[in-house]
Design an enzyme around this catalytic site. Structure first.
Site, PDB file in Angstrom:
ATOM      1  N   HIS A  91      80.053  -6.570  12.418  1.00  0.00           N
ATOM      2  CA  HIS A  91      81.035  -7.513  11.872  1.00  0.00           C
ATOM      3  C   HIS A  91      82.469  -7.066  12.122  1.00  0.00           C
ATOM      4  O   HIS A  91      83.359  -7.903  12.323  1.00  0.00           O
ATOM      5  CB  HIS A  91      80.793  -7.688  10.371  1.00  0.00           C
ATOM      6  CG  HIS A  91      81.703  -8.684   9.724  1.00  0.00           C
ATOM      7  ND1 HIS A  91      81.685 -10.024  10.052  1.00  0.00           N
ATOM      8  CD2 HIS A  91      82.665  -8.532   8.787  1.00  0.00           C
ATOM      9  CE1 HIS A  91      82.594 -10.665   9.330  1.00  0.00           C
ATOM     10  NE2 HIS A  91      83.199  -9.794   8.562  1.00  0.00           N
ATOM     11  N   LYS A 141      93.031 -18.188   8.919  1.00  0.00           N
ATOM     12  CA  LYS A 141      92.056 -18.343   7.836  1.00  0.00           C
ATOM     13  C   LYS A 141      92.395 -17.488   6.631  1.00  0.00           C
ATOM     14  O   LYS A 141      92.876 -16.368   6.764  1.00  0.00           O
ATOM     15  CB  LYS A 141      90.658 -17.971   8.341  1.00  0.00           C
ATOM     16  CG  LYS A 141      89.546 -18.178   7.303  1.00  0.00           C
ATOM     17  CD  LYS A 141      88.181 -17.806   7.850  1.00  0.00           C
ATOM     18  CE  LYS A 141      87.908 -16.331   7.785  1.00  0.00           C
ATOM     19  NZ  LYS A 141      86.512 -15.992   8.126  1.00  0.00           N
TER      20      LYS A 141
END
Length: 323
Positions: free
Chosen positions: A130, A192
């Site tokens: 990730h 974001k």
């Protein structure tokens, strides 16, 4: 290949079988049983003594069950005098717990890495972690592969002359830029902000997407809230077409259904680092029409072969963006 033993946990035996087929070695059997008190017991049912042992187990639902199973597999191999134990972990779900962004919060990514090493893992083979810093959580060598080559090979079948690769956030922009270079496309990224696990806001898209063929690229899709939010921002700019791609297609909580129901999403592409999503019980035809699952078994098998032979893995699987 001699002196190698490959075992699979119960998380994704199909992938382990495919890796073994490419290696030309049998998949050694594993017995997992449960005591009356709900404790697990694992037995590796092939000789491990002084052999190069590879344990294949992505951490997928039920994650904790599969994690304990993997720890017991490591312990069993160590107790059987394995020459070396390599954990082949195509999906490391705890990699998302990689920073202390709230008071008194646990760092699961580092803790699980410590547990694997304590259980006997001497090396880890992972796919698309990730975040890059998760690599450093392990105190043993980590070979970190990416699926960008497999994804690029798939998308080269299309006309890419007007394509823009869009990252949902700036954190994934480096990987998106590397992918864009591989297919000769432009790159863009969303701005974001995450408020909860399933609640995000993307205020704008930085880059040129108007009238272009967009490929949304993320490392994983779980509930799909980020991708759906990004699609709303993209539509404001009027792209010509939209496709979605990721390495880990988890598709939890009806995410695949929500994505396939988007009429302007032409295709959803993922790899088989995790088991294929369960088919829609209502039999929606769009699931099969839009979903494409690419195999990363050849890449994993080649990495396993090179690890076993003491050859360079980075020569074939350098991380994106590195010179």
């Amino acid at each position: 290949m001699r002196d190698i033993a490959v075992f699979s946990g119960s998380a994704h035996p199909e992938l382990a079988s495919e890796v073994c087929a490419h290696l030309g070695v049998p998949l050694s059997p594993t017995r997992v049983s449960r005591f009356a008190n709900d404790c697990l017991e694992v037995q590796l049912q092939a000789n491990c003594r002084e052999r190069d042992v590879f344990l294949v187990q992505p951490l997928v639902r039920p994650v904790q069950e599969h994690l304990v199973e993997l720890l017991l597999m490591c312990d069993a191999a160590r107790g059987a005098s394995a020459g070396r134990i390599t954990v082949v972990m195509p999906h490391y779900s705890y990699a998302r717990s990689d920073k202390k962004d709230a008071p008194r919060i646990s760092l699961g990514g580092r803790l699980v890495a410590d547990l694997l090493v304590a259980a006997g893992a001497g090396r880890v083979l992972a796919m698309t972690l990730h975040a890059p810093q998760v690599h450093g959580f392990f105190s043993v060598p980590v070979d970190h592969l990416h699926a960008l080559r497999e994804l690029a090979a798939h998308f080269r079948q299309y006309d890419l002359s007007r394509t823009t690769v869009v990252s949902p956030d700036l954190g994934n922009a480096k990987e998106a830029a590397a992918f864009a270079r591989m297919i000769g496309a432009r790159v863009a990224a969303g701005a974001k902000q995450r408020y909860a696990d399933d609640r995000v806001t993307i205020t704008s898209v930085i880059g040129d997407v108007a009238g272009r063929d967009v490929i949304v690229l993320d490392d994983e899709i779980a509930k799909g809230s980020t991708v759906l939010e990004l699609l709303d921002r993209l539509r404001e700019s009027g792209p010509r077409s939209i496709r979605v791609a990721c390495t880990h297609g988890l598709f939890a909580g009806g995410a695949l259904k929500r994505l396939t129901e988007q009429p302007d999403v032409l295709e959803i592409v993922c790899t088989n680092t995790v088991p294929a999503p369960v088919e829609d019980p209502e039999g929606h035809r769009e699931f099969k029409d839009k979903l494409r699952i690419l195999s990363i078994a050849p890449a994993l098998a080649e990495a396993v072969r090179r690890i076993h032979n003491g050859q360079s893995v980075s020569a074939l699987f350098d991380a994106p963006g590195r010179d």
